[in-house]
Design a protein around this motif. Structure first.
Motif, PDB file in Angstrom:
ATOM      1  N   MET A   1       0.804  -1.208   0.111  1.00  0.00           N
ATOM      2  CA  MET A   1      -0.053  -0.083   0.051  1.00  0.00           C
ATOM      3  C   MET A   1       0.839   1.569   0.050  1.00  0.00           C
ATOM      4  SD  MET A   1      -2.923   1.150   2.709  1.00  0.00           S
ATOM      5  CE  MET A   1      -3.673  -0.145   2.457  1.00  0.00           C
ATOM      6  N   THR A   2       0.550   2.187  -0.786  1.00  0.00           N
ATOM      7  CA  THR A   2       1.217   3.419  -1.029  1.00  0.00           C
ATOM      8  C   THR A   2       1.072   4.307   0.420  1.00  0.00           C
ATOM      9  OG1 THR A   2       0.865   3.558  -3.019  1.00  0.00           O
ATOM     10  CG2 THR A   2       1.671   5.554  -2.271  1.00  0.00           C
ATOM     11  N   THR A   3       2.121   4.913   1.026  1.00  0.00           N
ATOM     12  CA  THR A   3       2.147   5.731   2.017  1.00  0.00           C
ATOM     13  C   THR A   3       1.989   6.981   1.931  1.00  0.00           C
ATOM     14  OG1 THR A   3       4.439   5.739   2.192  1.00  0.00           O
ATOM     15  CG2 THR A   3       3.589   3.950   3.420  1.00  0.00           C
ATOM     16  N   PRO A   4       1.288   7.772   2.455  1.00  0.00           N
ATOM     17  CA  PRO A   4       1.513   9.406   2.410  1.00  0.00           C
ATOM     18  C   PRO A   4       2.664  10.087   2.262  1.00  0.00           C
ATOM     19  CG  PRO A   4      -0.317   8.662   4.026  1.00  0.00           C
ATOM     20  CD  PRO A   4       0.659   7.468   3.895  1.00  0.00           C
ATOM     21  N   GLN A   5       2.681  11.048   1.526  1.00  0.00           N
ATOM     22  CA  GLN A   5       3.938  11.971   1.179  1.00  0.00           C
ATOM     23  C   GLN A   5       4.118  12.822   2.603  1.00  0.00           C
ATOM     24  OE1 GLN A   5       6.317  11.168  -0.650  1.00  0.00           O
ATOM     25  NE2 GLN A   5       5.071   9.425  -1.481  1.00  0.00           N
ATOM     26  N   THR A   6       4.836  12.813   3.590  1.00  0.00           N
ATOM     27  CA  THR A   6       5.047  13.540   4.562  1.00  0.00           C
ATOM     28  C   THR A   6       6.323  14.210   4.816  1.00  0.00           C
ATOM     29  OG1 THR A   6       5.330  11.853   6.016  1.00  0.00           O
ATOM     30  CG2 THR A   6       3.107  12.240   5.748  1.00  0.00           C
ATOM     31  N   SER A   7       7.220  14.176   3.996  1.00  0.00           N
ATOM     32  CA  SER A   7       8.800  14.529   4.067  1.00  0.00           C
ATOM     33  C   SER A   7       8.741  16.084   4.642  1.00  0.00           C
ATOM     34  CB  SER A   7       9.418  14.297   3.011  1.00  0.00           C
ATOM     35  OG  SER A   7       8.960  14.998   1.814  1.00  0.00           O
ATOM     36  N   ASP A   8       7.785  16.776   4.100  1.00  0.00           N
ATOM     37  CA  ASP A   8       8.045  18.240   4.482  1.00  0.00           C
ATOM     38  C   ASP A   8       7.171  18.856   5.513  1.00  0.00           C
ATOM     39  OD1 ASP A   8       5.537  17.997   3.256  1.00  0.00           O
ATOM     40  OD2 ASP A   8       5.723  19.935   1.998  1.00  0.00           O
ATOM     41  N   ARG A   9       6.621  17.896   6.265  1.00  0.00           N
ATOM     42  CA  ARG A   9       5.799  18.173   7.499  1.00  0.00           C
ATOM     43  C   ARG A   9       6.565  17.912   8.739  1.00  0.00           C
ATOM     44  NH1 ARG A   9       1.978  16.014  10.944  1.00  0.00           N
ATOM     45  NH2 ARG A   9       0.311  17.557  11.326  1.00  0.00           N
ATOM     46  N   PRO A  10       6.993  19.062   9.662  1.00  0.00           N
ATOM     47  CA  PRO A  10       7.639  18.635  10.795  1.00  0.00           C
ATOM     48  C   PRO A  10       7.022  17.784  11.793  1.00  0.00           C
ATOM     49  CG  PRO A  10       7.885  20.912  10.130  1.00  0.00           C
ATOM     50  CD  PRO A  10       6.866  20.288   9.258  1.00  0.00           C
ATOM     51  N   PRO A  11       7.476  17.124  12.645  1.00  0.00           N
ATOM     52  CA  PRO A  11       6.730  16.195  13.543  1.00  0.00           C
ATOM     53  C   PRO A  11       5.634  17.203  14.311  1.00  0.00           C
ATOM     54  CG  PRO A  11       9.050  15.456  13.370  1.00  0.00           C
ATOM     55  CD  PRO A  11       8.842  16.723  12.752  1.00  0.00           C
ATOM     56  N   GLY A  12       4.444  16.767  14.548  1.00  0.00           N
ATOM     57  CA  GLY A  12       3.839  17.619  15.453  1.00  0.00           C
ATOM     58  C   GLY A  12       3.080  18.882  14.806  1.00  0.00           C
ATOM     59  N   ALA A  13       3.514  19.226  13.676  1.00  0.00           N
ATOM     60  CA  ALA A  13       3.094  20.427  13.142  1.00  0.00           C
ATOM     61  C   ALA A  13       1.713  20.200  12.750  1.00  0.00           C
ATOM     62  CB  ALA A  13       4.050  20.682  11.569  1.00  0.00           C
ATOM     63  N   GLY A  14       0.960  21.484  12.759  1.00  0.00           N
ATOM     64  CA  GLY A  14      -0.373  21.564  12.122  1.00  0.00           C
ATOM     65  C   GLY A  14      -0.792  21.280  10.644  1.00  0.00           C
ATOM     66  N   LEU A  15      -1.814  21.200  10.313  1.00  0.00           N
ATOM     67  CA  LEU A  15      -2.113  20.854   8.824  1.00  0.00           C
ATOM     68  C   LEU A  15      -1.585  22.000   8.008  1.00  0.00           C
ATOM     69  CD1 LEU A  15      -5.585  19.146   8.794  1.00  0.00           C
ATOM     70  CD2 LEU A  15      -3.704  18.032   8.108  1.00  0.00           C
ATOM     71  N   LEU A  16      -1.855  23.424   8.385  1.00  0.00           N
ATOM     72  CA  LEU A  16      -1.551  24.511   7.743  1.00  0.00           C
ATOM     73  C   LEU A  16       0.035  24.636   7.606  1.00  0.00           C
ATOM     74  CD1 LEU A  16      -4.137  26.804   8.587  1.00  0.00           C
ATOM     75  CD2 LEU A  16      -4.319  25.543   6.813  1.00  0.00           C
ATOM     76  N   GLN A  17       0.747  24.009   8.370  1.00  0.00           N
ATOM     77  CA  GLN A  17       2.272  23.949   8.215  1.00  0.00           C
ATOM     78  C   GLN A  17       2.665  22.876   7.281  1.00  0.00           C
ATOM     79  OE1 GLN A  17       2.883  23.900  12.861  1.00  0.00           O
ATOM     80  NE2 GLN A  17       4.657  25.141  11.970  1.00  0.00           N
ATOM     81  N   HIS A  18       1.706  22.043   6.657  1.00  0.00           N
ATOM     82  CA  HIS A  18       2.009  21.076   5.628  1.00  0.00           C
ATOM     83  C   HIS A  18       1.931  21.738   4.318  1.00  0.00           C
ATOM     84  CE1 HIS A  18       1.574  17.689   3.022  1.00  0.00           C
ATOM     85  NE2 HIS A  18       1.695  16.657   3.860  1.00  0.00           N
ATOM     86  N   ARG A  19       3.000  21.928   3.633  1.00  0.00           N
ATOM     87  CA  ARG A  19       3.122  22.966   2.531  1.00  0.00           C
ATOM     88  C   ARG A  19       2.137  22.289   1.373  1.00  0.00           C
ATOM     89  NH1 ARG A  19       4.997  22.761  -2.315  1.00  0.00           N
ATOM     90  NH2 ARG A  19       5.677  24.766  -3.446  1.00  0.00           N
ATOM     91  N   ASP A  20       2.187  21.213   1.048  1.00  0.00           N
ATOM     92  CA  ASP A  20       1.322  20.524  -0.117  1.00  0.00           C
ATOM     93  C   ASP A  20      -0.093  20.942   0.146  1.00  0.00           C
ATOM     94  OD1 ASP A  20       3.508  20.228  -1.794  1.00  0.00           O
ATOM     95  OD2 ASP A  20       3.909  18.258  -1.301  1.00  0.00           O
ATOM     96  N   PHE A  21      -0.225  20.453   1.436  1.00  0.00           N
ATOM     97  CA  PHE A  21      -1.720  20.461   1.803  1.00  0.00           C
ATOM     98  C   PHE A  21      -2.396  21.900   1.692  1.00  0.00           C
ATOM     99  CE2 PHE A  21      -5.269  21.051   4.899  1.00  0.00           C
ATOM    100  CZ  PHE A  21      -6.235  20.046   4.249  1.00  0.00           C
ATOM    101  N   ARG A  22      -1.642  22.948   1.967  1.00  0.00           N
ATOM    102  CA  ARG A  22      -1.778  24.324   2.009  1.00  0.00           C
ATOM    103  C   ARG A  22      -2.013  24.542   0.468  1.00  0.00           C
ATOM    104  NH1 ARG A  22       2.615  25.642   5.004  1.00  0.00           N
ATOM    105  NH2 ARG A  22       3.567  26.724   3.155  1.00  0.00           N
ATOM    106  N   TRP A  23      -1.477  24.163  -0.505  1.00  0.00           N
ATOM    107  CA  TRP A  23      -1.760  24.330  -1.985  1.00  0.00           C
ATOM    108  C   TRP A  23      -3.023  23.397  -2.467  1.00  0.00           C
ATOM    109  CZ3 TRP A  23       0.369  28.081  -4.144  1.00  0.00           C
ATOM    110  CH2 TRP A  23       1.838  28.508  -4.064  1.00  0.00           C
ATOM    111  N   LEU A  24      -3.134  22.280  -1.845  1.00  0.00           N
ATOM    112  CA  LEU A  24      -4.579  21.630  -2.372  1.00  0.00           C
ATOM    113  C   LEU A  24      -5.692  22.575  -1.590  1.00  0.00           C
ATOM    114  CD1 LEU A  24      -5.458  18.925  -3.383  1.00  0.00           C
ATOM    115  CD2 LEU A  24      -5.708  18.152  -0.903  1.00  0.00           C
ATOM    116  N   LEU A  25      -5.346  22.923  -0.247  1.00  0.00           N
ATOM    117  CA  LEU A  25      -6.648  23.563   0.270  1.00  0.00           C
ATOM    118  C   LEU A  25      -6.966  25.051  -0.344  1.00  0.00           C
ATOM    119  CD1 LEU A  25      -8.489  23.737   2.702  1.00  0.00           C
ATOM    120  CD2 LEU A  25      -6.842  24.936   4.024  1.00  0.00           C
ATOM    121  N   SER A  26      -5.851  25.764  -0.926  1.00  0.00           N
ATOM    122  CA  SER A  26      -5.874  26.912  -1.520  1.00  0.00           C
ATOM    123  C   SER A  26      -6.835  26.735  -2.983  1.00  0.00           C
ATOM    124  CB  SER A  26      -4.590  27.596  -1.760  1.00  0.00           C
ATOM    125  OG  SER A  26      -3.915  28.018  -0.626  1.00  0.00           O
ATOM    126  N   GLY A  27      -6.157  25.729  -3.642  1.00  0.00           N
ATOM    127  CA  GLY A  27      -6.942  25.358  -5.039  1.00  0.00           C
ATOM    128  C   GLY A  27      -8.503  25.187  -4.740  1.00  0.00           C
TER     129      GLY A  27
END
Length: 425
Positions: A1-27
């Motif tokens: 099973m493919t695992t989610p990409q989380t390399s740019d998300r610091p441990p314990g950071a909130g969703l809005l600190q997840h760079r790629d999720f911010r782009w997805l949310l903005s779109g």
């Protein structure tokens, strides 16, 4: 099973600190604002600009959702065979071009109902691929334990757009005319595509199907997975019922509010914006409510509590009494958003990654496939007995939504399954 990409998300950071999720949310946010402008502008083009009767307005609403019934199932199998982010990008571009044709035709004095039907069908087909890929892409972007929060953030963006978009749409229609207001939707889709291009996570190619496995075989696998599952089957029945009567309402609400209640375009937009405040409140409250009553329990409880408010729709009248329509919509929207966040998260936790596209497409086929039928019925009832009679049917229908959920195993569950429990299935 493919695992989610989380390399740019610091441990314990909130969703809005997840760079790629911010782009997805903005779109998602900008495309939803454009969509909500069109929710006001497109029916007004038919009702006011082209003087279409109620049945033709209902047919236009049916055309917007017909693709879920026509191509929903094979779209899911196809999405499971490819990377999902490129599907999102292409769908946005197709929708932008289709919507952009409306103001161009209006400027040339060549706009017809036939073109509006064609635009609705094309954008609907692109939306099928976009929605299936979008719901299937999120579990690749976020860890599964953050899916409820991620879906909540996306619903908050959608609900905020539902608050701002109709009011903006009504204002643009009064200032510029309905065809020109459609430009906002085309621009929203283009901006969404630009934001999606900013996502840097590398999405792996899905594993190819086994030799001899056809597209039809994969479609069947998705159908069997949903229809044999005791909870998913009931969720499909409840959501399909809700969407049938929601489409009935969508097909007649512009005619009802403009011709029965006498609301001008600007007030119509504000009315729809005011009702969407309930959806925004539902997105904000979904997490706390689910924690208080249980993430599984809230799926059926949200529909039981808010569904009866639908009876206020047909009781609304002219002047201040039109506010009852907004109150009813706000309450129903609140329950619908809380329900959607909980049940979509449940589905994503339950399903293995390689089946996500087909599972989501099967659910979309079953629950959105009822919408063109509802829109046609709404237009027919309004044409035969008047818009208020059609709204009464919609209101009564919403009382039926909780029944499948109350008859499902959800009544004996408090919380959603944990990722570990899901993986062990």
């Amino acid at each position: 099973m493919t695992t989610p990409q989380t390399s740019d998300r610091p441990p314990g950071a909130g969703l809005l600190q997840h760079r790629d999720f911010r782009w997805l949310l903005s779109g998602a946010a900008v495309s939803q604002i454009g969509t909500q402008v069109t929710l006001v502008a497109l029916p007004l083009i038919a009702v006011v600009g082209l003087r279409a009767p109620a049945f033709q307005v209902g047919l236009l609403t049916a055309a917007e959702t017909a693709a879920f019934l026509l191509i929903g199932l094979p779209a899911g199998a196809w999405v499971d065979r490819t990377r999902r982010l490129p599907v999102l990008l292409r769908a946005d571009v197709v929708r932008a071009v289709a919507m952009g044709s409306v103001p161009l035709a209006a400027a040339l004095d060549a706009l017809t109902m036939a073109q509006l039907y064609a635009v609705a069908l094309v954008t609907g087909a692109a939306t099928v691929f976009f929605d299936v890929a979008h719901q299937s892409y999120l579990p690749r972007l976020l860890p599964r334990e953050h899916l409820v929060a991620g879906n909540g953030a996306l619903e908050t963006a959608r609900s905020a757009a539902q608050v701002a978009g109709p009011g903006l749409g009504g204002g643009l229609v009064q200032l510029l005319g309905a065809p020109v207001a459609i430009v906002a939707n085309a621009l929203g889709y283009l901006l969404s595509a630009l934001f999606l291009r900013g996502i840097k996570s590398r999405e792996p190619e899905p594993e190819p199907p086994a030799p001899g496995v056809s597209l039809a075989d994969q479609v069947k696998e998705g159908l069997v997975f949903v229809l044999r599952h005791p909870v998913l089957r009931m969720i499909a029945l409840a959501t399909g019922t809700a969407n049938f009567f929601s489409a009935m309402l969508m097909s007649v609400q512009t005619v009802f509010l403009v011709r029965e209640l006498g609301l001008p375009a600007g007030t119509l937009g504000l009315m729809l914006s005011a009702s969407a405040v309930g959806g925004l409140a539902g997105a904000v409250c979904a997490g706390p409510v689910a924690r208080a009553v249980g993430q599984a329990r809230v799926i059926w409880l949200s529909t039981v509590v808010t569904g009866p408010f639908a009876l206020l729709w047909p009781l609304s009248g002219s002047g201040y009494a039109a506010g009852w329509f907004a109150v009813a919509s706000a309450a129903v929207f609140f329950g619908a958003v809380v329900y959607n966040i909980a049940q979509v998260s449940f589905r994503q936790l339950l399903c293995p990654d390689e089946l996500l596209g087909r599972m989501n497409a099967t659910l979309r086929f079953l629950v959105w496939g009822t919408m063109p039928l509802g829109a046609l019925v709404g237009g027919a009832v309004a044409g035969a007995a008047g818009p208020r009679a059609a709204v009464w049917v919609c209101a009564a229908g919403f009382l039926l939504v909780p029944l499948p959920l109350l008859l499902s195993p959800l009544r004996g569950m408090r919380d959603l399954p944990t990722p570990d429990a899901t993986a062990a299935r």
